[in-house]
Design a protein around this motif. Sequence first.
Motif, short mmCIF file in Angstrom:
data_model
loop_
_atom_site.label_atom_id
_atom_site.label_comp_id
_atom_site.label_asym_id
_atom_site.label_seq_id
_atom_site.Cartn_x
_atom_site.Cartn_y
_atom_site.Cartn_z
N ILE A 31 -14.52 -3.99 -0.25
CA ILE A 31 -13.30 -3.47 -0.02
C ILE A 31 -12.57 -4.39 -1.38
CG2 ILE A 31 -11.13 -3.77 1.19
CD1 ILE A 31 -12.90 -3.45 3.64
N ALA A 32 -12.74 -5.51 -1.74
CA ALA A 32 -12.29 -6.41 -2.69
C ALA A 32 -12.55 -5.75 -4.04
CB ALA A 32 -12.66 -7.66 -2.79
N GLN A 33 -13.73 -5.37 -4.43
CA GLN A 33 -13.94 -4.63 -5.54
C GLN A 33 -13.18 -3.15 -5.73
OE1 GLN A 33 -18.17 -4.50 -6.86
NE2 GLN A 33 -17.91 -2.25 -7.59
N HIS A 34 -13.27 -2.64 -4.65
CA HIS A 34 -12.30 -1.34 -4.68
C HIS A 34 -10.95 -1.60 -4.88
CE1 HIS A 34 -12.11 2.81 -2.33
NE2 HIS A 34 -11.43 2.81 -3.61
N ALA A 35 -10.31 -2.49 -4.09
CA ALA A 35 -9.11 -2.89 -4.35
C ALA A 35 -8.65 -3.18 -5.64
CB ALA A 35 -8.61 -3.94 -3.59
N HIS A 36 -9.55 -4.23 -6.39
CA HIS A 36 -9.50 -4.69 -7.79
C HIS A 36 -9.54 -3.56 -8.64
CE1 HIS A 36 -9.62 -8.76 -6.10
NE2 HIS A 36 -10.95 -8.71 -6.19
N SER A 37 -10.25 -2.68 -8.53
CA SER A 37 -10.65 -1.36 -9.46
C SER A 37 -9.12 -0.48 -9.40
CB SER A 37 -11.86 -0.70 -8.76
OG SER A 37 -12.90 -1.26 -8.82
N GLU A 38 -8.67 -0.59 -8.16
CA GLU A 38 -7.43 0.37 -8.04
C GLU A 38 -6.36 -0.27 -8.97
OE1 GLU A 38 -7.07 3.56 -6.79
OE2 GLU A 38 -8.63 3.65 -5.27
N ILE A 39 -6.27 -1.56 -8.84
CA ILE A 39 -5.14 -2.28 -9.68
C ILE A 39 -5.52 -2.12 -11.02
CG2 ILE A 39 -4.06 -4.47 -9.79
CD1 ILE A 39 -3.13 -3.05 -7.34
N ILE A 40 -6.51 -2.69 -11.57
CA ILE A 40 -6.86 -2.63 -12.93
C ILE A 40 -7.07 -1.02 -13.41
CG2 ILE A 40 -8.80 -3.10 -14.62
CD1 ILE A 40 -9.10 -5.83 -13.24
N GLY A 41 -7.45 -0.29 -12.56
CA GLY A 41 -7.32 1.23 -13.07
C GLY A 41 -6.21 1.65 -13.42
N MET A 42 -5.12 0.91 -13.26
CA MET A 42 -3.86 1.32 -13.66
C MET A 42 -3.56 1.34 -15.24
SD MET A 42 -1.48 -0.57 -10.72
CE MET A 42 -0.11 -0.29 -11.30
N PRO A 44 -5.56 1.96 -18.20
CA PRO A 44 -5.98 2.81 -19.08
C PRO A 44 -5.16 3.91 -19.18
CG PRO A 44 -7.92 2.24 -17.74
CD PRO A 44 -6.78 1.58 -16.98
N GLU A 45 -4.51 4.59 -18.18
CA GLU A 45 -3.74 5.55 -18.01
C GLU A 45 -2.15 5.07 -18.24
OE1 GLU A 45 -5.22 9.16 -15.43
OE2 GLU A 45 -5.47 7.07 -14.36
N GLY A 46 -1.93 3.99 -17.82
CA GLY A 46 -0.72 3.21 -18.08
C GLY A 46 -0.26 3.12 -19.35
N GLY A 96 -13.62 -14.51 -12.28
CA GLY A 96 -14.79 -13.85 -12.71
C GLY A 96 -15.63 -13.93 -11.55
N ARG A 97 -15.41 -14.36 -10.26
CA ARG A 97 -16.14 -14.24 -9.32
C ARG A 97 -16.16 -13.05 -8.60
NH1 ARG A 97 -14.46 -19.67 -6.28
NH2 ARG A 97 -15.96 -19.08 -4.89
N GLN A 98 -15.41 -12.17 -8.93
CA GLN A 98 -15.56 -10.69 -8.16
C GLN A 98 -15.50 -9.87 -9.21
OE1 GLN A 98 -12.53 -10.43 -4.61
NE2 GLN A 98 -14.27 -11.16 -3.53
N LYS A 99 -16.06 -8.47 -9.14
CA LYS A 99 -15.72 -7.38 -9.90
C LYS A 99 -14.83 -6.38 -9.58
CE LYS A 99 -19.18 -9.75 -12.06
NZ LYS A 99 -19.13 -10.38 -13.09
N TYR A 100 -14.79 -5.38 -10.49
CA TYR A 100 -14.27 -4.24 -10.46
C TYR A 100 -15.09 -2.99 -11.14
CZ TYR A 100 -12.45 -5.20 -15.19
OH TYR A 100 -12.39 -5.43 -16.42
N SER A 101 -14.61 -1.93 -10.84
CA SER A 101 -15.60 -0.74 -11.29
C SER A 101 -15.56 -0.91 -12.80
CB SER A 101 -14.81 0.47 -10.92
OG SER A 101 -15.80 1.58 -11.50
N SER A 102 -16.74 -0.69 -13.42
CA SER A 102 -17.17 -0.44 -14.66
C SER A 102 -16.44 0.50 -15.58
CB SER A 102 -18.55 -0.37 -15.08
OG SER A 102 -19.24 0.84 -14.71
N ILE A 103 -16.06 1.63 -14.88
CA ILE A 103 -15.42 2.64 -15.90
C ILE A 103 -14.00 2.16 -16.39
CG2 ILE A 103 -14.07 3.55 -13.62
CD1 ILE A 103 -15.95 5.50 -16.19
N PHE A 104 -13.40 1.44 -15.69
CA PHE A 104 -12.03 0.85 -16.47
C PHE A 104 -12.15 -0.15 -17.47
CE2 PHE A 104 -11.32 1.89 -11.73
CZ PHE A 104 -10.66 3.06 -12.00
#
Length: 321
Positions: A31-42, A44-46, A96-104
């Motif tokens: 869930i944390a990785q998913h949440a981080h991905s949503e926030i950092i995922g802002m 590229p398009e932002g 750096g102890r938790q990750k987010y999706s590589s796509i971003f």
Amino acid sequence: MTFDALIARGQRIEPRDDMPEGYRKTLVRQIAQHAHSEIIGMQPEGEWITRAPSLRRKAILFAKVQDEAGHGLYLYSAAETLGVDRAELTELLLQGRQKYSSIFNYPTLSFADVGVIGWFVDGAAICNQVPLCRSSYGPYARAMVRICKEESFHQRQGYELLLRMMSGTEAQRADVQDAVDRWWWPSLMMFGPPDDDSPNTAQSMAWGIKRHSNDELRQRFVDMTVPQAEKLGVTLPDPELRWNEERGHHDFGRPDFDELKRVISGDGPCNEQRMARRRQAHEDGAWVRAAAAAHAAKHRAQQGRSQQHRWQQDGSQEEQG
């Protein structure tokens, strides 16, 4: 009813229920990785909000980026039901102890990338996240219901943008094909490593956290995307891509999973940039968090004084009685 009995019956685990520590830790990580991905995922398009080609496209992009922020908040809230604070999770990410999706960690080089992210990245997210609406952990599953509805809209919006561009100039069509070429393989990597090299998949599926393996979801995404590409008029950059009548699915090439490992480890094109901006945003928001905490403390103090006043009034009335 015990944890194992609830899982065996396909029922939801709720925060009040006893659960194995491994189950809780797996959920916190996912869930944390998913949440981080949503926030950092802002990000590229932002980057394209100020450069959007029209007021309509600017408004659409604003709305989408805002949606992603909301998704992150839903997910951090779900994680908090497992006994972790979102501030703690954010600190783990920044360390750096938790990750987010590589796509971003890939750059958006043209406005066509905005459409391809909607089509590929949000399309892959839909394949991955719709089954999570039936996840065994109740707060996570319920958060995913609204998230998936909005991601579905994002996917359609991205595809509509590409349809418009493909009916435009030769330069616009070239931009779309270029974006497709660059985002196809990273999008396939979004589903994670292959099943035979995925250490968490088997246990997550046994616990009902996940419903399908990485390779199953990757196949579903390919089968969904091929006819959309044909309708759009673009070529997917995979010479091995073809329909397999016997399997009833498309065959496709193997993504570069070594690249996936490099990007996850921090060696992607935009890893440093994404994390630098996330740290800066966190630092810039310190005064907001401090103000919110002060306001909450003031509100609690006022409530305490009001409660004490009511007790005093009640006590006075009893004495008079």
